[in-house]
Design a protein around this motif. Structure first.
Motif, mmCIF file in Angstrom:
data_model
loop_
_atom_site.group_PDB
_atom_site.id
_atom_site.type_symbol
_atom_site.label_atom_id
_atom_site.label_comp_id
_atom_site.label_asym_id
_atom_site.label_seq_id
_atom_site.Cartn_x
_atom_site.Cartn_y
_atom_site.Cartn_z
ATOM 1 N N ARG A 82 77.135 -30.637 114.246
ATOM 2 C CA ARG A 82 77.645 -29.295 113.992
ATOM 3 C C ARG A 82 77.577 -29.082 112.490
ATOM 4 O O ARG A 82 77.530 -30.042 111.720
ATOM 5 N N ALA A 83 77.573 -27.843 112.074
ATOM 6 C CA ALA A 83 77.465 -27.564 110.644
ATOM 7 C C ALA A 83 78.374 -26.410 110.251
ATOM 8 O O ALA A 83 78.707 -25.554 111.066
ATOM 9 N N GLY A 84 78.727 -26.424 109.007
ATOM 10 C CA GLY A 84 79.467 -25.314 108.416
ATOM 11 C C GLY A 84 78.972 -25.132 107.003
ATOM 12 O O GLY A 84 78.444 -26.060 106.387
ATOM 13 N N ASP A 85 79.100 -23.930 106.491
ATOM 14 C CA ASP A 85 78.686 -23.694 105.116
ATOM 15 C C ASP A 85 79.679 -22.773 104.434
ATOM 16 O O ASP A 85 80.282 -21.912 105.046
ATOM 17 N N LYS A 86 79.864 -23.016 103.166
ATOM 18 C CA LYS A 86 80.718 -22.180 102.318
ATOM 19 C C LYS A 86 80.053 -22.144 100.965
ATOM 20 O O LYS A 86 79.944 -23.166 100.285
ATOM 21 N N GLY A 87 79.548 -20.977 100.607
ATOM 22 C CA GLY A 87 78.834 -20.881 99.342
ATOM 23 C C GLY A 87 77.609 -21.775 99.380
ATOM 24 O O GLY A 87 76.784 -21.678 100.275
ATOM 25 N N ASN A 88 77.539 -22.695 98.450
ATOM 26 C CA ASN A 88 76.383 -23.583 98.326
ATOM 27 C C ASN A 88 76.695 -24.996 98.835
ATOM 28 O O ASN A 88 75.984 -25.936 98.526
ATOM 29 N N ILE A 89 77.790 -25.127 99.608
ATOM 30 C CA ILE A 89 78.199 -26.424 100.144
ATOM 31 C C ILE A 89 77.966 -26.444 101.649
ATOM 32 O O ILE A 89 78.347 -25.520 102.365
ATOM 33 N N LEU A 90 77.350 -27.495 102.100
ATOM 34 C CA LEU A 90 77.047 -27.700 103.515
ATOM 35 C C LEU A 90 77.886 -28.849 104.039
ATOM 36 O O LEU A 90 78.005 -29.880 103.387
ATOM 37 N N VAL A 91 78.465 -28.678 105.222
ATOM 38 C CA VAL A 91 79.194 -29.750 105.892
ATOM 39 C C VAL A 91 78.511 -29.999 107.230
ATOM 40 O O VAL A 91 78.334 -29.077 108.029
ATOM 41 N N ALA A 133 70.559 -23.341 98.634
ATOM 42 C CA ALA A 133 69.815 -22.447 97.729
ATOM 43 C C ALA A 133 70.701 -21.360 97.131
ATOM 44 O O ALA A 133 70.311 -20.210 97.027
ATOM 45 N N GLY A 134 71.920 -21.731 96.782
ATOM 46 C CA GLY A 134 72.858 -20.792 96.178
ATOM 47 C C GLY A 134 73.855 -20.224 97.158
ATOM 48 O O GLY A 134 74.874 -19.674 96.772
ATOM 49 N N GLY A 135 73.596 -20.329 98.426
ATOM 50 C CA GLY A 135 74.509 -19.804 99.445
ATOM 51 C C GLY A 135 73.874 -18.682 100.230
ATOM 52 O O GLY A 135 72.878 -18.076 99.820
ATOM 53 N N VAL A 136 74.441 -18.414 101.379
ATOM 54 C CA VAL A 136 73.876 -17.436 102.312
ATOM 55 C C VAL A 136 73.724 -16.055 101.687
ATOM 56 O O VAL A 136 72.705 -15.394 101.850
ATOM 57 N N THR A 137 74.703 -15.610 100.946
ATOM 58 C CA THR A 137 74.662 -14.240 100.423
ATOM 59 C C THR A 137 73.843 -14.094 99.147
ATOM 60 O O THR A 137 73.508 -12.984 98.766
ATOM 61 N N THR A 138 73.498 -15.214 98.504
ATOM 62 C CA THR A 138 72.753 -15.110 97.243
ATOM 63 C C THR A 138 71.348 -15.691 97.314
ATOM 64 O O THR A 138 70.577 -15.539 96.381
ATOM 65 N N ALA A 149 69.315 -19.651 105.161
ATOM 66 C CA ALA A 149 70.061 -20.557 104.292
ATOM 67 C C ALA A 149 71.351 -21.026 104.950
ATOM 68 O O ALA A 149 72.185 -21.638 104.308
ATOM 69 N N HIS A 150 71.532 -20.728 106.223
ATOM 70 C CA HIS A 150 72.738 -21.158 106.911
ATOM 71 C C HIS A 150 72.700 -22.657 107.181
ATOM 72 O O HIS A 150 71.654 -23.228 107.463
ATOM 73 N N GLY A 151 73.883 -23.278 107.158
ATOM 74 C CA GLY A 151 73.982 -24.705 107.384
ATOM 75 C C GLY A 151 73.523 -25.153 108.754
ATOM 76 O O GLY A 151 73.016 -26.259 108.907
ATOM 77 N N LYS A 152 73.661 -24.289 109.764
ATOM 78 C CA LYS A 152 73.307 -24.736 111.120
ATOM 79 C C LYS A 152 71.852 -25.140 111.230
ATOM 80 O O LYS A 152 71.519 -26.042 111.992
ATOM 81 N N SER A 153 70.979 -24.537 110.458
ATOM 82 C CA SER A 153 69.578 -24.950 110.525
ATOM 83 C C SER A 153 69.407 -26.369 109.993
ATOM 84 O O SER A 153 68.537 -27.109 110.452
ATOM 85 N N LEU A 154 70.259 -26.788 109.061
ATOM 86 C CA LEU A 154 70.155 -28.143 108.527
ATOM 87 C C LEU A 154 70.782 -29.174 109.456
ATOM 88 O O LEU A 154 70.461 -30.358 109.370
ATOM 89 N N SER A 155 71.653 -28.756 110.371
ATOM 90 C CA SER A 155 72.157 -29.719 111.356
ATOM 91 C C SER A 155 71.007 -30.173 112.252
ATOM 92 O O SER A 155 70.923 -31.332 112.636
ATOM 93 N N TYR A 156 70.094 -29.268 112.559
ATOM 94 C CA TYR A 156 68.912 -29.643 113.343
ATOM 95 C C TYR A 156 67.988 -30.538 112.531
ATOM 96 O O TYR A 156 67.373 -31.453 113.065
ATOM 97 N N ALA A 157 67.892 -30.286 111.239
ATOM 98 C CA ALA A 157 67.072 -31.134 110.378
ATOM 99 C C ALA A 157 67.641 -32.552 110.324
ATOM 100 O O ALA A 157 66.888 -33.533 110.362
ATOM 101 N N LEU A 158 68.968 -32.679 110.275
ATOM 102 C CA LEU A 158 69.585 -34.001 110.296
ATOM 103 C C LEU A 158 69.223 -34.760 111.573
ATOM 104 O O LEU A 158 68.908 -35.947 111.537
ATOM 105 N N LEU A 159 69.241 -34.068 112.707
ATOM 106 C CA LEU A 159 68.960 -34.716 113.980
ATOM 107 C C LEU A 159 67.503 -35.166 114.114
ATOM 108 O O LEU A 159 67.176 -35.954 115.002
ATOM 109 N N GLU A 160 66.623 -34.727 113.236
ATOM 110 C CA GLU A 160 65.242 -35.200 113.200
ATOM 111 C C GLU A 160 65.107 -36.545 112.501
ATOM 112 O O GLU A 160 64.050 -37.180 112.549
ATOM 113 N N MET A 161 66.170 -36.994 111.842
ATOM 114 C CA MET A 161 66.146 -38.277 111.122
ATOM 115 C C MET A 161 65.930 -39.422 112.097
ATOM 116 O O MET A 161 66.513 -39.446 113.173
#
Length: 100
Positions: free
Chosen positions: A11-20, A75-80, A86-98
């Motif tokens: 699962r993923a969350g994002d706030k500004g330029n920080i991804l969890v 890349a600076g966050g979703v709004t910038t 730039a949403h974090g959820k797309s990177l949760s899928y990238a993690l699962l490709e590891m």
């Protein structure tokens, strides 16, 4: 070697330029193996093109899960960002490709 997607979900969350990112095994018996193989360093290396800052890992043994906090990751966050997604959820899928 296996892809994380074969043994875990994320699962993923994002706030500004920080991804969890969370990483949770489908089978709790795989948790210790994931703790040993999926380190902050290995996640940073796997996501090196997206995560420009630090990766901090938190091990949550009672939940049989891990959490990774990634700075300078969106890349600076979703709004910038000028990125298409730039949403974090797309990177949760990238993690699962590891592969581990």
């Amino acid at each position: 070697m296996k892809k994380l997607a074969e043994i875990a979900h994320s699962r993923a969350g994002d706030k500004g330029n920080i991804l969890v990112l969370s990483l949770i095994p489908f089978d709790p018996s795989d948790f210790e193996m994931l703790v040993n193989k999926v380190t902050a360093e290995s996640v940073k290396e796997h996501l090196k093109n997206q995560v420009k800052g630090t990766v901090t890992r938190y091990v949550l043994p009672d939940l049989k899960a891990m959490q990774f906090t990634c700075t300078d990751a969106l890349a600076g966050g979703v709004t910038t960002s000028l990125s298409l997604d730039a949403h974090g959820k797309s990177l949760s899928y990238a993690l699962l490709e590891m592969e581990i």
